[in-house]
Each structure stands twice: as structure tokens, then as C-alpha cells.
Scaffold this motif. Structure first.
Motif, PDB file in Angstrom:
ATOM      1  N   ASN A 128       0.852  -1.189   0.000  1.00 58.18           N
ATOM      2  CA  ASN A 128       0.000   0.000   0.000  1.00 58.18           C
ATOM      3  C   ASN A 128       0.889   1.241   0.000  1.00 58.18           C
ATOM      4  O   ASN A 128       1.809   1.349   0.794  1.00 58.18           O
ATOM      5  CB  ASN A 128      -0.903  -0.004   1.232  1.00 58.18           C
ATOM      6  N   PRO A 129       0.624   2.215  -0.874  1.00 55.56           N
ATOM      7  CA  PRO A 129       1.589   3.300  -1.087  1.00 55.56           C
ATOM      8  C   PRO A 129       1.447   4.524  -0.201  1.00 55.56           C
ATOM      9  O   PRO A 129       2.313   5.407  -0.229  1.00 55.56           O
ATOM     10  CB  PRO A 129       1.333   3.683  -2.546  1.00 55.56           C
ATOM     11  N   THR A 130       0.381   4.631   0.601  1.00 57.33           N
ATOM     12  CA  THR A 130       0.110   5.898   1.282  1.00 57.33           C
ATOM     13  C   THR A 130       1.235   6.314   2.218  1.00 57.33           C
ATOM     14  O   THR A 130       1.634   7.483   2.234  1.00 57.33           O
ATOM     15  CB  THR A 130      -1.216   5.818   2.057  1.00 57.33           C
ATOM     16  N   LEU A 131       1.760   5.385   3.012  1.00 58.67           N
ATOM     17  CA  LEU A 131       2.839   5.752   3.934  1.00 58.67           C
ATOM     18  C   LEU A 131       4.033   6.317   3.168  1.00 58.67           C
ATOM     19  O   LEU A 131       4.611   7.337   3.564  1.00 58.67           O
ATOM     20  CB  LEU A 131       3.272   4.542   4.759  1.00 58.67           C
ATOM     21  N   THR A 132       4.399   5.685   2.070  1.00 60.74           N
ATOM     22  CA  THR A 132       5.541   6.155   1.292  1.00 60.74           C
ATOM     23  C   THR A 132       5.277   7.541   0.721  1.00 60.74           C
ATOM     24  O   THR A 132       6.148   8.423   0.775  1.00 60.74           O
ATOM     25  CB  THR A 132       5.856   5.165   0.155  1.00 60.74           C
ATOM     26  N   SER A 133       4.086   7.767   0.185  1.00 62.19           N
ATOM     27  CA  SER A 133       3.808   9.085  -0.412  1.00 62.19           C
ATOM     28  C   SER A 133       3.746  10.172   0.659  1.00 62.19           C
ATOM     29  O   SER A 133       4.170  11.314   0.417  1.00 62.19           O
ATOM     30  CB  SER A 133       2.524   9.046  -1.238  1.00 62.19           C
ATOM     31  N   VAL A 134       3.248   9.856   1.850  1.00 64.84           N
ATOM     32  CA  VAL A 134       3.264  10.836   2.942  1.00 64.84           C
ATOM     33  C   VAL A 134       4.701  11.132   3.363  1.00 64.84           C
ATOM     34  O   VAL A 134       5.071  12.287   3.619  1.00 64.84           O
ATOM     35  CB  VAL A 134       2.413  10.347   4.128  1.00 64.84           C
ATOM     36  N   ALA A 135       5.535  10.091   3.417  1.00 61.11           N
ATOM     37  CA  ALA A 135       6.939  10.289   3.772  1.00 61.11           C
ATOM     38  C   ALA A 135       7.632  11.224   2.782  1.00 61.11           C
ATOM     39  O   ALA A 135       8.406  12.111   3.174  1.00 61.11           O
ATOM     40  CB  ALA A 135       7.659   8.941   3.818  1.00 61.11           C
ATOM     41  N   LEU A 136       7.366  11.051   1.494  1.00 61.10           N
ATOM     42  CA  LEU A 136       7.958  11.920   0.485  1.00 61.10           C
ATOM     43  C   LEU A 136       7.431  13.351   0.627  1.00 61.10           C
ATOM     44  O   LEU A 136       8.168  14.321   0.383  1.00 61.10           O
ATOM     45  CB  LEU A 136       7.673  11.389  -0.914  1.00 61.10           C
ATOM     46  N   SER A 137       6.193  13.491   1.043  1.00 60.12           N
ATOM     47  CA  SER A 137       5.633  14.821   1.270  1.00 60.12           C
ATOM     48  C   SER A 137       6.311  15.528   2.434  1.00 60.12           C
ATOM     49  O   SER A 137       6.461  16.757   2.418  1.00 60.12           O
ATOM     50  CB  SER A 137       4.122  14.719   1.528  1.00 60.12           C
ATOM     51  N   VAL A 138       6.691  14.773   3.431  1.00 58.65           N
ATOM     52  CA  VAL A 138       7.409  15.360   4.571  1.00 58.65           C
ATOM     53  C   VAL A 138       8.682  16.043   4.085  1.00 58.65           C
ATOM     54  O   VAL A 138       8.996  17.172   4.477  1.00 58.65           O
ATOM     55  CB  VAL A 138       7.737  14.282   5.618  1.00 58.65           C
ATOM     56  N   ARG A 139       9.415  15.369   3.217  1.00 60.53           N
ATOM     57  CA  ARG A 139      10.659  15.950   2.704  1.00 60.53           C
ATOM     58  C   ARG A 139      10.373  17.226   1.900  1.00 60.53           C
ATOM     59  O   ARG A 139      11.075  18.227   2.033  1.00 60.53           O
ATOM     60  CB  ARG A 139      11.405  14.933   1.843  1.00 60.53           C
ATOM     61  N   GLY A 140       9.342  17.186   1.062  1.00 61.91           N
ATOM     62  CA  GLY A 140       9.004  18.373   0.290  1.00 61.91           C
ATOM     63  C   GLY A 140       8.591  19.533   1.174  1.00 61.91           C
ATOM     64  O   GLY A 140       8.993  20.684   0.940  1.00 61.91           O
ATOM     65  N   ALA A 141       7.770  19.251   2.189  1.00 58.08           N
ATOM     66  CA  ALA A 141       7.314  20.308   3.100  1.00 58.08           C
ATOM     67  C   ALA A 141       8.487  20.913   3.863  1.00 58.08           C
ATOM     68  O   ALA A 141       8.536  22.131   4.086  1.00 58.08           O
ATOM     69  CB  ALA A 141       6.277  19.744   4.070  1.00 58.08           C
ATOM     70  N   ARG A 142       9.433  20.078   4.265  1.00 56.69           N
ATOM     71  CA  ARG A 142      10.615  20.602   4.950  1.00 56.69           C
ATOM     72  C   ARG A 142      11.414  21.521   4.039  1.00 56.69           C
ATOM     73  O   ARG A 142      11.973  22.527   4.482  1.00 56.69           O
ATOM     74  CB  ARG A 142      11.487  19.437   5.425  1.00 56.69           C
ATOM     75  N   SER A 143      11.455  21.182   2.759  1.00 54.83           N
ATOM     76  CA  SER A 143      12.184  22.020   1.796  1.00 54.83           C
ATOM     77  C   SER A 143      11.530  23.403   1.690  1.00 54.83           C
ATOM     78  O   SER A 143      12.229  24.428   1.661  1.00 54.83           O
ATOM     79  CB  SER A 143      12.213  21.336   0.432  1.00 54.83           C
ATOM     80  N   ILE A 144      10.191  23.425   1.647  1.00 58.30           N
ATOM     81  CA  ILE A 144       9.494  24.710   1.587  1.00 58.30           C
ATOM     82  C   ILE A 144       9.708  25.493   2.872  1.00 58.30           C
ATOM     83  O   ILE A 144       9.964  26.707   2.852  1.00 58.30           O
ATOM     84  CB  ILE A 144       7.998  24.494   1.318  1.00 58.30           C
ATOM     85  N   ALA A 145       9.586  24.806   4.013  1.00 54.92           N
ATOM     86  CA  ALA A 145       9.783  25.473   5.307  1.00 54.92           C
ATOM     87  C   ALA A 145      11.170  26.094   5.398  1.00 54.92           C
ATOM     88  O   ALA A 145      11.347  27.219   5.888  1.00 54.92           O
ATOM     89  CB  ALA A 145       9.554  24.489   6.450  1.00 54.92           C
ATOM     90  N   SER A 146      12.166  25.384   4.908  1.00 52.84           N
ATOM     91  CA  SER A 146      13.540  25.902   4.918  1.00 52.84           C
ATOM     92  C   SER A 146      13.669  27.130   4.024  1.00 52.84           C
ATOM     93  O   SER A 146      14.315  28.122   4.395  1.00 52.84           O
ATOM     94  CB  SER A 146      14.504  24.808   4.466  1.00 52.84           C
ATOM     95  N   ALA A 147      13.027  27.071   2.851  1.00 51.15           N
ATOM     96  CA  ALA A 147      13.096  28.205   1.935  1.00 51.15           C
ATOM     97  C   ALA A 147      12.391  29.435   2.532  1.00 51.15           C
ATOM     98  O   ALA A 147      12.879  30.567   2.391  1.00 51.15           O
ATOM     99  CB  ALA A 147      12.465  27.838   0.595  1.00 51.15           C
ATOM    100  N   LEU A 148      11.260  29.208   3.196  1.00 51.36           N
ATOM    101  CA  LEU A 148      10.554  30.326   3.828  1.00 51.36           C
ATOM    102  C   LEU A 148      11.383  30.950   4.949  1.00 51.36           C
ATOM    103  O   LEU A 148      11.384  32.175   5.135  1.00 51.36           O
ATOM    104  CB  LEU A 148       9.213  29.844   4.378  1.00 51.36           C
ATOM    105  N   ALA A 149      12.105  30.108   5.664  1.00 48.84           N
ATOM    106  CA  ALA A 149      12.906  30.600   6.783  1.00 48.84           C
ATOM    107  C   ALA A 149      14.104  31.408   6.320  1.00 48.84           C
ATOM    108  O   ALA A 149      14.634  32.270   7.061  1.00 48.84           O
ATOM    109  CB  ALA A 149      13.376  29.431   7.646  1.00 48.84           C
ATOM    110  N   SER A 150      14.552  31.152   5.093  1.00 52.97           N
ATOM    111  CA  SER A 150      15.761  31.802   4.597  1.00 52.97           C
ATOM    112  C   SER A 150      15.506  33.171   3.981  1.00 52.97           C
ATOM    113  O   SER A 150      16.444  33.875   3.610  1.00 52.97           O
ATOM    114  CB  SER A 150      16.452  30.908   3.572  1.00 52.97           C
ATOM    115  N   VAL A 151      14.227  33.513   3.823  1.00 51.92           N
ATOM    116  CA  VAL A 151      13.880  34.800   3.202  1.00 51.92           C
ATOM    117  C   VAL A 151      13.790  35.896   4.260  1.00 51.92           C
ATOM    118  O   VAL A 151      13.166  35.707   5.284  1.00 51.92           O
ATOM    119  CB  VAL A 151      12.548  34.684   2.439  1.00 51.92           C
TER     120      VAL A 151
END
Length: 510
Positions: A487-510
Motif C-alpha cells: 500500500n503506497p500511502t505511507l511512502t507518499s506521505v513520507a515523500l511529502s514530509v521531505r518536500g514540506a521541509r524544503s518549503i519550510a527551509s526556503a521560507l525561513a531563509s527569506v
């Protein structure tokens, strides 16, 4: 909830399923000052928004919530229960609706029962909650090489509320696990042996078992975030691009028919594996791999009856939600040597009715499902029309999908294996296993796949940002680049965590 759209936000999220909810949750935790707007094409069908409909105790209210989830042409056809049961007929499960055209091209296998849900919470308002970790070739090699995949999976388990002991009170589950282990465990490493299925299920304060939905992923950090808004019945028709960068979304209020532009510094498209590429295509964002490598999991089912076990008196328990204590879900993990994932459950936990239960021995019907890993092919794809439209007015889709010789060999192996495992548990209800119509797994993947480099075979990079379009991220099962059987949901949520962290980091750097 609000139906008034802001002029601009920091992050616009398209889709309210578990991956969109994961972006909202991580951003609420790591970038609490960021303004976030989430847009969902479907209505709110449960309370709190995004909650699983099986947690609705009243069966009529539950059926109504399912009906509301069934797209722009939802109607009650009088067949509100069951699913796809030993028939090739095109029939959707409650809470979902079928692709009405373009699901099969002449000479191809197609995905005859490709289906969707349109509601706050997405398919997570209707799913079975199974959250196994990927194994062997299911894992994403370049994330493994970075040493981050398991940490991301652990974070996904936190967000989804994954547990393994929810059904420990089931009187049949230990018997089922024991018999399966005897039949399947030889030669397997410890983590690959028969075990309790990790489930997004928890026990409420009143003692009742309930499924996790997007409400659990959002959690109190998101619901209490004054900078987060959720807009239902809101159709995003285009991602706005300015100077080559994502700049917001165009959204139609389905209540009024009015169209609005909402500007954003980051856009996350978190639909399913068919509608996410649809929106990118409609927006003129068309990398070579968009819509390609579409893959489903062929599903082989078999049912047996346990006749030689009677639960102790008083062990039945009353189910005030859609779960009872008789349920139990057992997992036979995928391995490269046995390229299918086993999900074994008592009848009342199953989304597919395989037989009538025995009133004298509730929970005695056990269904076995083996999900087969697909032979990935670039030619398996979803295409979009320049002219025709779907029920929402978005580009109509056509699915190209063919089982290869390798797929047929895997399916034949799975049919033999499911009979062997089922016979080890109990008395078969039928002589032969049944292959569900293609698309029945609802586990479509690959159409916005992640890649380590921009080599033309992927849509996004390791942080889920679309190649060549800064600020645009994709989420959902379509991002998974490997052939999976689990079942793929756990994997897709895990990948979303990484993407969200990337956005959070970019927001923090501005």
C-alpha cells in the motif's frame, strides 16, 4: 472553513488527502508564520473535516457521506454496498466514482475500474488504513543512499497515527497469523515475516477503534494554526506561472461559479496520480515524463472459512463505528523473491465483500489479497485531450495500460500462492482465486515520478519540486518512482514530509 479566498498566501495546496495534509501539518509545525490555503474540489463529508467516513456510527449518515464523495455526477443507484465482487462489471466501491470514458484503449488491458474520490480528505476518508513500509526494490534507492528514507517513513507513521496493536483483541487474528507464518516464513528475514499489518487506526477515549483520515494528519497543530484555511468545493483549474516560477493558482468556487486568482510563493499539487498530472498539463507544464510510467497493482483475492475455532464467550464486542473487535489485518511483506504483498483480513474489515459472514461465528470469513508489483513501462500512461473535458471541465483523460509478459507471470505466481496460503488458514470458499478488474487496488502511481536527476524520466527531484519550475511541488502516490506491491500511502506521505521541509527551509531563509 471559509469560502472566501485570500488574494495571496505563502503556500497554496491543491488537494486535501493525506499528502496535502502532510504539507499543511509540517509547515504549521516548522513555519508557523507562513500563510497556507488548501483547496479541495469536493465537499466536506465528515466531522472534523477529513475524518474517515467509517467512523460515522449511523449507517445512513455514512452512506450519505460516501455518496457526496462520488464526484460531479454523484447519484444513488440503489447499490450502496459491496464493491467489485467476482465480476468483470465496472462497479465502484462506495465513496468512489469511475472514470466514465477513456479507461481502456482497443488492444490494451486498460484500467476498467479506475476510480476517484472528491471530498475533503480524499481517498483517506474511505481507505483501509494499511501502512506497510516498502521493502527490497520497492524502496527508493537514491533516498536510501542518502540514509533518509527510514526517517521519513517514521515521520509519516507519526502523522498518520500508525499502530500495530489495534486489533490485538481479535479472537481470530492470532490464529490466522500463526497459520500464515507456518506457511510463509521459511527463508525470510525477520522484518519480512508474517506480522500484524501497520494500520492508521487508533482507539478513542471511549474505547472504540477508529480509522485515521486526513484529520489525523492535519492534527491540532494545523487546525489551531490561524494562518491555515481550508476551502472545499473549490476547483483549481490552473497553476499560475510568472517568470518561469510557480506564482499561485486559478480557482473556481463551485458554489458560485466565480473564478479567482490566489497568488502564492509556493504551490503544492497534491491530487491523485491521475488528476495531479491533469492539472499540470492544463497549466502548460508538460515535462516529457508527465503522465508516464502509470502503474497499478493487480490484485488477486481468495476467501476461506475458519471452522475449527470458536471465540470465547463475550469476546465479540459491540461496534459503534465501522470497525469491530473481530477484525484483524495480517501482513505478508513483499520481497524480490516473492513479488507481491499480502493483506489478509477478516470480512468486516475488508472493503470488498467476498462472502456472507457466518452469524454463528462472526469474523470466521478470512479474505486474502495479494497485490502484484507492476513491470514498469513508459508506454503505460495517462494522456489528456486538447478539446474534450471531464465532469469538472478539466481536460479529459485516456489511459494507456498493458500487462507485460512479466506481469502475467507474476499474476500466475500470485494465484498459486494465494491458494496455498489460504488453504493453510482454513477451508476455501471457492475452487479458484479471482483477479480483480485492473484499477481496483486504487493504488495508482508513477505519473509524476521522482528522480535523482532531471534525465527526462522523472517529473520532480528528490524534494518533490518539479524540474524546471521553481516553487512548484507535486505530492501523492504519483510521485513514487519504484514498482511497489505494498500500500503506497505511507511512502507518499513520507515523500511529502521531505518536500514540506524544503518549503519550510526556503521560507525561513527569506
Amino acid at each position: 472553513m471559509t469560502t472566501r479566498y485570500p488574494a495571496s498566501v505563502d503556500v497554496a495546496i491543491v488537494g486535501s488527502g493525506p499528502t496535502g495534509a502532510a504539507y499543511a501539518r509540517i509547515l504549521s509545525e516548522q513555519a508557523p508564520d507562513a500563510t497556507i490555503a488548501m483547496f479541495e474540489v469536493g465537499p466536506t463529508v465528515s466531522d472534523p473535516p477529513g475524518a474517515h467516513v467509517k467512523n460515522i456510527a449511523d449507517p445512513d449518515e455514512r452512506a450519505h457521506a460516501q455518496l457526496l464523495s462520488e464526484g460531479p455526477d454523484a447519484q444513488d443507484d440503489g447499490e450502496r454496498v459491496g464493491g467489485i465482487v467476482k465480476t468483470a462489471a465496472r462497479r465502484a466501491r462506495p465513496g468512489t466514482y469511475l472514470l466514465d470514458a477513456g479507461y481502456q484503449v482497443d488492444g490494451e488491458d486498460g484500467l476498467p475500474v479506475a476510480a476517484f474520490s472528491s471530498n475533503v480528505g480524499g481517498m483517506a476518508a474511505h481507505w483501509t488504513g494499511a501502512c506497510p513500509r516498502p521493502n527490497d526494490s520497492e524502496r527508493i534507492g537514491f533516498l536510501d543512499a542518502e540514509g533518509v528514507l527510514d526517517e521519513l517513513l517514521s515521520e509519516g507513521e507519526r502523522l498518520l497515527g500508525v499502530t500495530t496493536g489495534a486489533f490485538d483483541a481479535s479472537p481470530h487474528a492470532p490464529l490466522v497469523r500463526g497459520r500464515l507464518a507456518t506457511a510463509a516464513d521459511e527463508g525470510r528475514e525477520e522484518h519480512e515475516r508474517v506480522q500484524r499489518m501497520p494500520l492508521a487506526v487508533h482507539r478513542r477515549d471511549d474505547g472504540q477503534l477508529v480509522w485515521s483520515g486526513s484529520d489525523v494528519v492535519l492534527g491540532e497543530p494545523t487546525r489551531a494554526n490561524p494562518n491555515f484555511t481550508l476551502h472545499d468545493e473549490s476547483l483549481v483549474t490552473r497553476v499560475l506561472i510568472e517568470d518561469g516560477r510557480a506564482a499561485g493558482v486559478q480557482v473556481t468556487d463551485l458554489r458560485s461559479g466565480e473564478s479567482h486568482e490566489v497568488h502564492a510563493r509556493f504551490v503544492v499539487v497534491a491530487g491523485d496520480a491521475l488528476r495531479t498530472p491533469q492539472l499540470l498539463w492544463a497549466s502548460g507544464i508538460r515535462p516529457a515524463a508527465l503522465g508516464r510510467y502509470l502503474n497499478d497493482q493487480a490484485q488477486i483475492v481468495f476467501a476461506v472459512r475458519i471452522r475449527d475455532f470458536v471465540p470465547a464467550a463475550g469476546s465479540e464486542g459491540e461496534a459503534r463505528t465501522g470497525l469491530s473487535e473481530y477484525s484483524g489485518v495480517t501482513w505478508v511483506p513483499f520481497t524480490d523473491e516473492m513479488p507481491f504483498h499480502g493483506q489478509v483480513m477478516q470480512l468486516d474489515a475488508s472493503p470488498v465483500a467476498l462472502a456472507e459472514d457466518d452469524p454463528a461465528a462472526p469474523g470466521s470469513i478470512v479474505g486474502l489479497g495479494l497485490f502484484c508489483a507492476k513491470d514498469l513501462q513508459e508506454s503505460d500512461r495517462v494522456e489528456f485531450s486538447e478539446d474534450a473535458v471531464d465532469g469538472y471541465g478539466m481536460p479529459a483523460m485516456t489511459l494507456h495500460y498493458t500487462l507485460s509478459a512479466a506481469d502475467h507471470a507474476t499474476i500466475d505466481r500470485a494465484k498459486a500462492e494465494v491458494v496455498r496460503l489460504g488453504t493453510a488458514i482454513g477451508e476455501p470458499l471457492d475452487d479458484r482465486p479471482f483477479m480483480m478488474p485492473l484499477g481496483a487496488s486504487l493504488h495508482y502511481q508513477g505519473t509524476t515520478r521522482m528522480g535523482e536527476t532531471d534525465d527526462g524520466d522523472s517529473v520532480c527531484g528528490p524534494d518533490s519540486q518539479v524540474w524546471g519550475v521553481p516553487g512548484l511541488f507535486v505530492a501523492g502516490n504519483g510521485v513514487i518512482p519504484t514498482s511497489t506491491a505494498c500500500n503506497p500511502t505511507l511512502t507518499s506521505v513520507a515523500l511529502s514530509v521531505r518536500g514540506a521541509r524544503s518549503i519550510a527551509s526556503a521560507l525561513a531563509s527569506v
